[in-house]
Design an enzyme around this catalytic site. Sequence first.
Site, PDB file in Angstrom:
ATOM      1  N   GLY A  39       0.784  -1.233   0.000  1.00 35.41           N
ATOM      2  CA  GLY A  39       0.000   0.000   0.000  1.00 35.41           C
ATOM      3  C   GLY A  39       0.807   1.269   0.000  1.00 35.41           C
ATOM      4  N   VAL A 183      -0.904  21.083   2.003  1.00 28.39           N
ATOM      5  CA  VAL A 183      -1.956  20.123   2.318  1.00 28.39           C
ATOM      6  C   VAL A 183      -1.668  19.350   3.599  1.00 28.39           C
ATOM      7  CG1 VAL A 183      -3.209  18.100   1.476  1.00 28.39           C
ATOM      8  CG2 VAL A 183      -2.486  19.866  -0.134  1.00 28.39           C
ATOM      9  N   GLU A 187      -3.822  19.714   7.153  1.00 29.51           N
ATOM     10  CA  GLU A 187      -4.672  18.605   7.587  1.00 29.51           C
ATOM     11  C   GLU A 187      -4.291  18.124   8.984  1.00 29.51           C
ATOM     12  OE1 GLU A 187      -5.777  16.668   3.201  1.00 29.51           O
ATOM     13  OE2 GLU A 187      -4.579  15.506   4.631  1.00 29.51           O
ATOM     14  N   HIS A 444     -32.458  18.965  -4.941  1.00 29.24           N
ATOM     15  CA  HIS A 444     -32.600  19.952  -3.867  1.00 29.24           C
ATOM     16  C   HIS A 444     -33.153  19.258  -2.628  1.00 29.24           C
ATOM     17  CE1 HIS A 444     -33.558  23.696  -1.799  1.00 29.24           C
ATOM     18  NE2 HIS A 444     -34.746  23.168  -1.533  1.00 29.24           N
TER      19      HIS A 444
END
Length: 466
Positions: A39, A183, A187, A444
Amino acid sequence: MKSYDVAIIGSGPGGYVAAIRCSQLGMKTAIIEKYATLGGTCLNVGCIPSKALLASSHHYEEATKHFEDHGIEIPGEIRVNLEKMIGRKQSVVDQTTGGIDFLMKKNNIDVFEGLGSFKDATHIKIEGKDAQEIEAKNIIIATGSKPGNLPFIILDKERVITSTEALKLKEIPKHMIVIGGGVIGLELGQVYKRLGAEVTVIEYMDRILPTMDAGLSKELNKVFKKAKFKMMMSHKVQAVERKGDEVIVKAENKKGEIVEFKGDYCLVSVGRKPNTAGLNADAAGVKISDRGQVEVNEHLQTNVKNIYAIGDVVRGAMLAHKAEEEGVFVAETLAGQKPHINYNLIPGVVYTWPEVAAVGKTEEELKEAGVEYKAGQFPFRALGRARAGGDLDGFVKILADKKTDEVLGIHMIGARCADLIAEAVVAMEYRASAEDISRMSHAHPTYAEAMKEAALAATEDRALHV
Protein backbone atom coordinates in the site's frame (compact mmCIF):
# COMPACT_ATOMS: atom_id res chain seq x y z
CA MET A 1 15.21 -17.94 -11.34
CA LYS A 2 11.60 -16.78 -11.66
CA SER A 3 10.72 -14.89 -14.83
CA TYR A 4 7.90 -12.39 -15.38
CA ASP A 5 6.37 -10.29 -18.11
CA VAL A 6 6.25 -7.35 -15.70
CA ALA A 7 7.86 -6.65 -12.33
CA ILE A 8 6.86 -3.61 -10.30
CA ILE A 9 9.08 -2.09 -7.62
CA GLY A 10 6.83 -0.47 -5.01
CA SER A 11 3.29 -1.33 -3.90
CA GLY A 12 1.68 2.08 -3.38
CA PRO A 13 -1.49 3.11 -5.26
CA GLY A 14 0.48 3.37 -8.51
CA GLY A 15 2.33 0.09 -8.10
CA TYR A 16 -0.46 -2.18 -6.91
CA VAL A 17 -2.97 -0.78 -9.43
CA ALA A 18 -0.41 -1.26 -12.23
CA ALA A 19 0.05 -4.86 -11.06
CA ILE A 20 -3.69 -5.56 -11.09
CA ARG A 21 -4.16 -4.07 -14.55
CA CYS A 22 -1.14 -5.95 -15.94
CA SER A 23 -2.56 -9.20 -14.59
CA GLN A 24 -6.00 -8.42 -16.01
CA LEU A 25 -4.34 -7.96 -19.41
CA GLY A 26 -2.77 -11.42 -19.26
CA MET A 27 0.75 -10.60 -18.13
CA LYS A 28 2.60 -12.68 -15.56
CA THR A 29 3.20 -10.09 -12.86
CA ALA A 30 5.33 -9.64 -9.75
CA ILE A 31 5.37 -6.81 -7.22
CA ILE A 32 8.22 -6.04 -4.83
CA GLU A 33 7.72 -4.15 -1.56
CA LYS A 34 10.43 -3.45 1.01
CA TYR A 35 7.99 -3.11 3.92
CA ALA A 36 5.93 -5.87 5.53
CA THR A 37 2.64 -4.34 4.40
CA LEU A 38 1.51 -3.36 0.92
CA GLY A 39 0.00 0.00 0.00
CA GLY A 40 2.96 2.36 0.19
CA THR A 41 2.84 5.77 1.85
CA CYS A 42 -0.81 6.38 1.00
CA LEU A 43 -2.29 3.42 2.79
CA ASN A 44 0.24 3.11 5.63
CA VAL A 45 1.38 6.61 6.63
CA GLY A 46 -0.46 9.02 4.32
CA CYS A 47 -3.91 9.35 2.80
CA ILE A 48 -5.77 6.65 4.72
CA PRO A 49 -4.48 7.12 8.29
CA SER A 50 -4.66 10.91 8.06
CA LYS A 51 -8.29 10.73 6.91
CA ALA A 52 -9.08 8.37 9.78
CA LEU A 53 -7.70 10.90 12.28
CA LEU A 54 -9.43 13.77 10.51
CA ALA A 55 -12.73 11.89 10.81
CA SER A 56 -12.23 11.07 14.51
CA SER A 57 -11.17 14.60 15.43
CA HIS A 58 -14.09 16.02 13.42
CA HIS A 59 -16.53 13.90 15.46
CA TYR A 60 -14.95 15.22 18.66
CA GLU A 61 -15.22 18.82 17.52
CA GLU A 62 -18.84 18.33 16.50
CA ALA A 63 -19.66 16.81 19.90
CA THR A 64 -17.94 19.54 21.91
CA LYS A 65 -18.89 22.58 19.82
CA HIS A 66 -21.94 21.91 17.68
CA PHE A 67 -24.14 19.15 19.09
CA GLU A 68 -25.80 21.56 21.51
CA ASP A 69 -26.94 23.72 18.57
CA HIS A 70 -28.77 20.65 17.24
CA GLY A 71 -30.48 20.01 20.55
CA ILE A 72 -28.16 17.16 21.49
CA GLU A 73 -27.04 17.30 25.12
CA ILE A 74 -24.33 14.97 26.42
CA PRO A 75 -24.12 14.79 30.22
CA GLY A 76 -20.65 14.80 31.73
CA GLU A 77 -17.30 15.67 30.23
CA ILE A 78 -16.42 14.71 26.67
CA ARG A 79 -12.82 13.54 26.60
CA VAL A 80 -10.32 12.42 23.99
CA ASN A 81 -8.80 8.97 24.35
CA LEU A 82 -5.87 9.53 22.00
CA GLU A 83 -4.55 5.99 22.38
CA LYS A 84 -7.91 4.57 21.28
CA MET A 85 -8.16 7.09 18.44
CA ILE A 86 -4.71 6.14 17.16
CA GLY A 87 -5.65 2.48 17.60
CA ARG A 88 -8.77 2.94 15.45
CA LYS A 89 -6.65 4.66 12.82
CA GLN A 90 -4.32 1.66 12.77
CA SER A 91 -7.21 -0.78 12.42
CA VAL A 92 -8.43 1.17 9.38
CA VAL A 93 -4.91 0.94 7.93
CA ASP A 94 -4.71 -2.80 8.67
CA GLN A 95 -8.06 -3.49 7.01
CA THR A 96 -7.10 -1.47 3.95
CA THR A 97 -3.64 -2.97 3.47
CA GLY A 98 -5.13 -6.41 4.07
CA GLY A 99 -7.48 -5.65 1.19
CA ILE A 100 -4.47 -5.16 -1.09
CA ASP A 101 -3.12 -8.57 -0.03
CA PHE A 102 -6.46 -10.06 -1.10
CA LEU A 103 -6.34 -8.27 -4.46
CA MET A 104 -2.84 -9.57 -5.15
CA LYS A 105 -3.94 -13.16 -4.47
CA LYS A 106 -7.15 -12.74 -6.46
CA ASN A 107 -5.19 -11.52 -9.49
CA ASN A 108 -2.43 -14.17 -9.19
CA ILE A 109 0.29 -11.58 -8.61
CA ASP A 110 3.48 -12.81 -6.94
CA VAL A 111 4.46 -10.59 -4.00
CA PHE A 112 8.06 -10.33 -2.82
CA GLU A 113 8.96 -8.67 0.48
CA GLY A 114 12.35 -6.97 0.33
CA LEU A 115 14.27 -4.08 -1.16
CA GLY A 116 14.22 -4.34 -4.94
CA SER A 117 17.22 -2.99 -6.83
CA PHE A 118 18.45 -3.27 -10.40
CA LYS A 119 21.14 -5.77 -11.26
CA ASP A 120 20.70 -4.77 -14.89
CA ALA A 121 17.82 -3.72 -17.16
CA THR A 122 16.01 -7.05 -16.90
CA HIS A 123 17.08 -8.45 -13.52
CA ILE A 124 16.05 -7.31 -10.04
CA LYS A 125 17.87 -8.28 -6.88
CA ILE A 126 15.62 -8.59 -3.81
CA GLU A 127 17.18 -8.17 -0.38
CA GLY A 128 15.09 -8.96 2.68
CA LYS A 129 12.57 -11.60 3.68
CA ASP A 130 12.17 -12.98 0.15
CA ALA A 131 15.82 -12.58 -0.87
CA GLN A 132 16.43 -13.75 -4.43
CA GLU A 133 16.87 -12.55 -7.97
CA ILE A 134 14.08 -12.35 -10.54
CA GLU A 135 13.94 -11.61 -14.25
CA ALA A 136 11.37 -9.44 -16.02
CA LYS A 137 10.83 -8.38 -19.63
CA ASN A 138 9.43 -5.05 -18.43
CA ILE A 139 9.93 -3.22 -15.13
CA ILE A 140 7.86 -0.42 -13.59
CA ILE A 141 9.44 1.84 -10.97
CA ALA A 142 6.77 2.88 -8.46
CA THR A 143 8.84 3.72 -5.40
CA GLY A 144 6.90 6.86 -4.47
CA SER A 145 8.14 9.67 -2.26
CA LYS A 146 9.18 10.47 1.29
CA PRO A 147 8.81 13.57 3.47
CA GLY A 148 11.02 16.49 2.48
CA ASN A 149 13.09 18.57 4.88
CA LEU A 150 15.09 21.77 5.08
CA PRO A 151 18.86 21.17 5.15
CA PHE A 152 19.41 22.74 8.57
CA ILE A 153 16.59 20.91 10.39
CA ILE A 154 17.45 17.78 12.37
CA LEU A 155 14.43 15.47 12.43
CA ASP A 156 14.68 13.61 15.74
CA LYS A 157 11.24 12.06 15.06
CA GLU A 158 10.27 12.67 18.69
CA ARG A 159 9.67 16.42 18.97
CA VAL A 160 10.79 17.55 15.51
CA ILE A 161 8.67 15.28 13.37
CA THR A 162 7.31 14.50 9.91
CA SER A 163 3.80 13.46 8.97
CA THR A 164 4.72 9.83 9.68
CA GLU A 165 5.34 10.50 13.38
CA ALA A 166 2.39 12.92 13.61
CA LEU A 167 0.07 10.01 12.86
CA LYS A 168 1.07 8.13 16.00
CA LEU A 169 1.73 10.64 18.78
CA LYS A 170 1.23 9.40 22.33
CA GLU A 171 0.01 12.77 23.63
CA ILE A 172 -1.85 15.80 22.37
CA PRO A 173 0.67 18.61 21.89
CA LYS A 174 0.29 21.75 23.95
CA HIS A 175 1.62 23.85 21.06
CA MET A 176 2.34 22.32 17.68
CA ILE A 177 4.39 24.48 15.30
CA VAL A 178 3.72 23.49 11.70
CA ILE A 179 6.36 24.46 9.14
CA GLY A 180 4.59 24.58 5.78
CA GLY A 181 1.10 25.74 4.89
CA GLY A 182 0.43 23.05 2.30
CA VAL A 183 -1.96 20.12 2.32
CA ILE A 184 -0.19 17.87 4.84
CA GLY A 185 0.57 20.58 7.38
CA LEU A 186 -2.96 21.98 7.32
CA GLU A 187 -4.67 18.61 7.59
CA LEU A 188 -2.59 17.36 10.51
CA GLY A 189 -2.55 20.79 12.10
CA GLN A 190 -6.35 20.73 12.10
CA VAL A 191 -6.43 17.26 13.66
CA TYR A 192 -4.46 18.40 16.70
CA LYS A 193 -6.11 21.82 16.91
CA ARG A 194 -9.48 20.09 17.22
CA LEU A 195 -8.10 17.89 19.98
CA GLY A 196 -6.98 20.89 22.03
CA ALA A 197 -3.50 21.85 20.85
CA GLU A 198 -2.46 25.40 20.10
CA VAL A 199 -1.30 25.41 16.47
CA THR A 200 0.95 27.88 14.66
CA VAL A 201 1.40 27.54 10.89
CA ILE A 202 4.56 29.09 9.43
CA GLU A 203 4.53 29.48 5.64
CA TYR A 204 7.29 30.88 3.41
CA MET A 205 4.87 32.12 0.74
CA ASP A 206 2.36 34.92 1.24
CA ARG A 207 -0.57 32.50 1.50
CA ILE A 208 -1.43 28.94 2.44
CA LEU A 209 -2.05 26.41 -0.35
CA PRO A 210 0.11 28.54 -2.67
CA THR A 211 -0.39 26.30 -5.72
CA MET A 212 -4.18 26.51 -5.59
CA ASP A 213 -6.50 29.32 -6.64
CA ALA A 214 -5.92 32.37 -4.43
CA GLY A 215 -9.63 32.58 -3.57
CA LEU A 216 -9.49 29.16 -1.93
CA SER A 217 -6.39 30.11 0.08
CA LYS A 218 -8.05 33.29 1.31
CA GLU A 219 -11.24 31.53 2.38
CA LEU A 220 -9.49 28.68 4.21
CA ASN A 221 -7.16 31.14 5.92
CA LYS A 222 -10.23 33.02 7.17
CA VAL A 223 -11.76 29.81 8.53
CA PHE A 224 -8.53 28.79 10.26
CA LYS A 225 -8.10 32.20 11.86
CA LYS A 226 -11.67 32.00 13.14
CA ALA A 227 -10.72 28.66 14.72
CA LYS A 228 -7.80 30.46 16.44
CA PHE A 229 -4.92 29.02 14.44
CA LYS A 230 -1.93 31.34 14.37
CA MET A 231 -1.22 31.85 10.66
CA MET A 232 2.22 33.29 9.97
CA MET A 233 2.63 33.96 6.24
CA SER A 234 5.74 35.29 4.47
CA HIS A 235 8.01 33.82 7.15
CA LYS A 236 11.25 32.11 6.19
CA VAL A 237 12.33 29.53 8.77
CA GLN A 238 15.99 30.01 9.69
CA ALA A 239 16.53 27.55 12.53
CA VAL A 240 14.84 24.78 14.50
CA GLU A 241 16.32 23.82 17.86
CA ARG A 242 15.20 21.34 20.48
CA LYS A 243 15.87 21.93 24.17
CA GLY A 244 14.49 19.06 26.22
CA ASP A 245 10.75 18.95 25.59
CA GLU A 246 10.72 22.39 23.97
CA VAL A 247 11.23 23.20 20.30
CA ILE A 248 12.30 26.70 19.27
CA VAL A 249 11.71 27.85 15.69
CA LYS A 250 13.27 31.05 14.40
CA ALA A 251 11.91 32.66 11.24
CA GLU A 252 12.51 35.86 9.30
CA ASN A 253 9.39 37.90 8.50
CA LYS A 254 8.96 40.14 5.44
CA LYS A 255 10.36 43.11 7.36
CA GLY A 256 13.61 41.21 7.86
CA GLU A 257 13.00 40.71 11.59
CA ILE A 258 13.74 37.40 13.30
CA VAL A 259 10.68 36.04 15.10
CA GLU A 260 10.85 33.21 17.62
CA PHE A 261 8.20 30.54 18.20
CA LYS A 262 8.22 28.04 21.06
CA GLY A 263 6.27 24.80 21.20
CA ASP A 264 6.52 21.22 22.39
CA TYR A 265 6.25 19.70 18.88
CA CYS A 266 7.32 20.90 15.45
CA LEU A 267 5.79 19.25 12.39
CA VAL A 268 7.98 19.74 9.32
CA SER A 269 5.71 19.56 6.25
CA VAL A 270 7.64 21.23 3.45
CA GLY A 271 6.59 18.84 0.70
CA ARG A 272 7.83 15.46 -0.39
CA LYS A 273 10.73 14.23 -2.50
CA PRO A 274 11.05 11.27 -4.89
CA ASN A 275 12.27 8.07 -3.28
CA THR A 276 14.96 6.38 -5.36
CA ALA A 277 17.22 5.31 -2.48
CA GLY A 278 18.49 1.76 -2.91
CA LEU A 279 17.10 1.42 -6.43
CA ASN A 280 20.58 1.22 -8.01
CA ALA A 281 19.19 2.84 -11.16
CA ASP A 282 22.69 3.27 -12.61
CA ALA A 283 23.02 -0.49 -13.01
CA ALA A 284 20.13 -0.45 -15.45
CA GLY A 285 21.22 2.81 -17.08
CA VAL A 286 18.10 4.67 -15.92
CA LYS A 287 18.50 8.45 -15.76
CA ILE A 288 17.62 10.33 -12.56
CA SER A 289 17.18 14.12 -12.77
CA ASP A 290 18.85 16.71 -10.55
CA ARG A 291 15.59 16.85 -8.57
CA GLY A 292 15.81 13.13 -7.88
CA GLN A 293 12.99 12.21 -10.25
CA VAL A 294 13.14 9.30 -12.68
CA GLU A 295 13.13 10.89 -16.14
CA VAL A 296 10.34 9.64 -18.43
CA ASN A 297 8.85 10.51 -21.82
CA GLU A 298 5.16 11.06 -22.65
CA HIS A 299 4.62 7.28 -22.42
CA LEU A 300 6.15 7.20 -18.90
CA GLN A 301 9.03 5.26 -20.41
CA THR A 302 12.55 5.87 -19.13
CA ASN A 303 15.58 6.16 -21.39
CA VAL A 304 15.79 2.34 -21.11
CA LYS A 305 12.98 1.11 -23.37
CA ASN A 306 11.67 -1.74 -21.16
CA ILE A 307 11.68 0.28 -17.92
CA TYR A 308 8.86 2.65 -16.96
CA ALA A 309 8.21 4.85 -13.93
CA ILE A 310 5.00 6.21 -12.39
CA GLY A 311 3.62 8.22 -9.47
CA ASP A 312 5.52 10.43 -7.06
CA VAL A 313 8.90 9.30 -8.40
CA VAL A 314 8.24 11.07 -11.75
CA ARG A 315 7.25 14.62 -12.67
CA GLY A 316 3.84 16.06 -11.83
CA ALA A 317 1.58 16.31 -8.83
CA MET A 318 2.27 13.87 -6.01
CA LEU A 319 -1.23 12.43 -5.75
CA ALA A 320 -2.34 8.84 -5.20
CA HIS A 321 -5.00 9.03 -7.90
CA LYS A 322 -2.49 10.43 -10.40
CA ALA A 323 -0.23 7.44 -9.65
CA GLU A 324 -3.16 5.05 -10.18
CA GLU A 325 -3.96 6.57 -13.58
CA GLU A 326 -0.31 6.25 -14.56
CA GLY A 327 -0.20 2.64 -13.40
CA VAL A 328 -3.13 1.77 -15.63
CA PHE A 329 -1.62 3.82 -18.46
CA VAL A 330 1.66 1.86 -18.44
CA ALA A 331 -0.08 -1.51 -18.14
CA GLU A 332 -2.29 -0.75 -21.14
CA THR A 333 0.67 0.63 -23.11
CA LEU A 334 2.55 -2.63 -22.53
CA ALA A 335 -0.51 -4.49 -23.80
CA GLY A 336 -0.40 -2.55 -27.06
CA GLN A 337 -3.33 -0.29 -26.25
CA LYS A 338 -3.35 3.51 -26.64
CA PRO A 339 -4.43 4.96 -23.28
CA HIS A 340 -4.34 8.65 -22.40
CA ILE A 341 -4.16 10.84 -19.30
CA ASN A 342 -5.30 14.46 -19.26
CA TYR A 343 -3.08 15.87 -16.50
CA ASN A 344 -5.03 19.13 -16.51
CA LEU A 345 -8.06 17.20 -15.26
CA ILE A 346 -6.51 15.43 -12.28
CA PRO A 347 -8.24 17.02 -9.29
CA GLY A 348 -6.49 18.24 -6.15
CA VAL A 349 -8.16 17.90 -2.74
CA VAL A 350 -7.37 19.15 0.77
CA TYR A 351 -9.26 17.18 3.43
CA THR A 352 -9.51 19.92 6.03
CA TRP A 353 -12.98 21.06 7.08
CA PRO A 354 -14.19 22.82 5.07
CA GLU A 355 -12.76 20.63 2.33
CA VAL A 356 -10.92 22.26 -0.56
CA ALA A 357 -10.94 20.88 -4.11
CA ALA A 358 -9.99 22.07 -7.57
CA VAL A 359 -9.54 20.97 -11.16
CA GLY A 360 -8.29 22.78 -14.24
CA LYS A 361 -6.76 26.24 -14.42
CA THR A 362 -6.65 28.82 -11.63
CA GLU A 363 -7.42 32.49 -12.19
CA GLU A 364 -3.73 33.25 -11.75
CA GLU A 365 -2.78 30.77 -14.49
CA LEU A 366 -5.38 32.12 -16.92
CA LYS A 367 -4.22 35.70 -16.35
CA GLU A 368 -0.60 34.72 -16.86
CA ALA A 369 -1.50 32.94 -20.11
CA GLY A 370 -3.51 35.93 -21.33
CA VAL A 371 -6.72 33.91 -21.60
CA GLU A 372 -9.93 35.95 -21.51
CA TYR A 373 -12.28 34.32 -19.04
CA LYS A 374 -15.38 34.94 -16.96
CA ALA A 375 -15.97 33.80 -13.40
CA GLY A 376 -19.09 32.75 -11.58
CA GLN A 377 -19.14 32.17 -7.83
CA PHE A 378 -21.79 30.98 -5.39
CA PRO A 379 -21.52 30.90 -1.56
CA PHE A 380 -22.43 27.76 0.38
CA ARG A 381 -24.23 29.82 3.02
CA ALA A 382 -26.94 30.58 0.44
CA LEU A 383 -27.77 26.86 0.15
CA GLY A 384 -30.65 25.35 2.11
CA ARG A 385 -28.66 22.14 2.70
CA ALA A 386 -25.71 24.08 4.11
CA ARG A 387 -27.96 25.98 6.51
CA ALA A 388 -29.71 22.75 7.56
CA GLY A 389 -26.39 21.09 8.33
CA GLY A 390 -24.68 24.14 9.77
CA ASP A 391 -21.74 24.08 7.34
CA LEU A 392 -21.90 27.59 5.91
CA ASP A 393 -18.28 28.35 4.99
CA GLY A 394 -17.08 28.26 1.41
CA PHE A 395 -18.11 28.65 -2.22
CA VAL A 396 -17.91 27.16 -5.69
CA LYS A 397 -16.18 29.16 -8.43
CA ILE A 398 -16.38 28.32 -12.11
CA LEU A 399 -14.02 29.84 -14.67
CA ALA A 400 -15.13 29.70 -18.31
CA ASP A 401 -13.73 30.94 -21.61
CA LYS A 402 -15.17 34.38 -22.32
CA LYS A 403 -15.90 33.60 -25.98
CA THR A 404 -16.79 29.89 -26.06
CA ASP A 405 -18.13 29.45 -22.49
CA GLU A 406 -16.08 26.22 -22.14
CA VAL A 407 -15.25 25.54 -18.51
CA LEU A 408 -11.53 26.03 -17.85
CA GLY A 409 -11.35 25.54 -14.11
CA ILE A 410 -13.57 24.78 -11.11
CA HIS A 411 -12.49 25.68 -7.58
CA MET A 412 -14.44 24.96 -4.43
CA ILE A 413 -14.20 25.07 -0.67
CA GLY A 414 -16.91 23.79 1.63
CA ALA A 415 -18.63 20.71 2.98
CA ARG A 416 -18.27 17.57 0.80
CA CYS A 417 -16.14 19.27 -1.84
CA ALA A 418 -13.81 16.25 -1.96
CA ASP A 419 -16.72 14.32 -3.47
CA LEU A 420 -18.34 17.20 -5.33
CA ILE A 421 -15.20 17.82 -7.42
CA ALA A 422 -15.93 14.62 -9.37
CA GLU A 423 -18.86 16.39 -11.07
CA ALA A 424 -16.46 19.12 -12.15
CA VAL A 425 -14.01 16.57 -13.58
CA VAL A 426 -16.74 14.81 -15.55
CA ALA A 427 -18.03 18.10 -16.94
CA MET A 428 -14.58 19.23 -18.03
CA GLU A 429 -13.66 15.80 -19.46
CA TYR A 430 -16.63 16.19 -21.81
CA ARG A 431 -15.71 19.85 -22.46
CA ALA A 432 -18.90 21.21 -20.97
CA SER A 433 -19.77 24.87 -21.13
CA ALA A 434 -20.88 26.76 -18.03
CA GLU A 435 -24.34 26.89 -19.61
CA ASP A 436 -24.37 23.08 -19.95
CA ILE A 437 -23.89 22.72 -16.19
CA SER A 438 -26.39 25.47 -15.43
CA ARG A 439 -29.13 23.66 -17.38
CA MET A 440 -28.66 20.29 -15.65
CA SER A 441 -31.08 19.49 -12.85
CA HIS A 442 -29.40 19.27 -9.45
CA ALA A 443 -31.30 17.64 -6.59
CA HIS A 444 -32.60 19.95 -3.87
CA PRO A 445 -31.48 20.42 -1.17
CA THR A 446 -27.85 19.43 -1.83
CA TYR A 447 -24.40 20.94 -1.70
CA ALA A 448 -24.13 20.16 -5.42
CA GLU A 449 -26.62 22.95 -6.16
CA ALA A 450 -23.70 25.33 -5.65
CA MET A 451 -22.25 23.97 -8.92
CA LYS A 452 -25.39 24.82 -10.85
CA GLU A 453 -25.63 28.27 -9.26
CA ALA A 454 -21.96 29.07 -9.93
CA ALA A 455 -22.46 27.97 -13.54
CA LEU A 456 -25.47 30.30 -13.81
CA ALA A 457 -23.36 33.10 -12.38
CA ALA A 458 -20.64 32.42 -14.97
CA THR A 459 -23.09 32.11 -17.88
CA GLU A 460 -25.17 35.25 -17.55
CA ASP A 461 -24.47 36.48 -14.03
CA ARG A 462 -27.89 35.15 -13.10
CA ALA A 463 -27.49 32.91 -10.05
CA LEU A 464 -30.98 32.36 -8.67
CA HIS A 465 -30.42 32.27 -4.92
CA VAL A 466 -28.20 35.27 -4.20
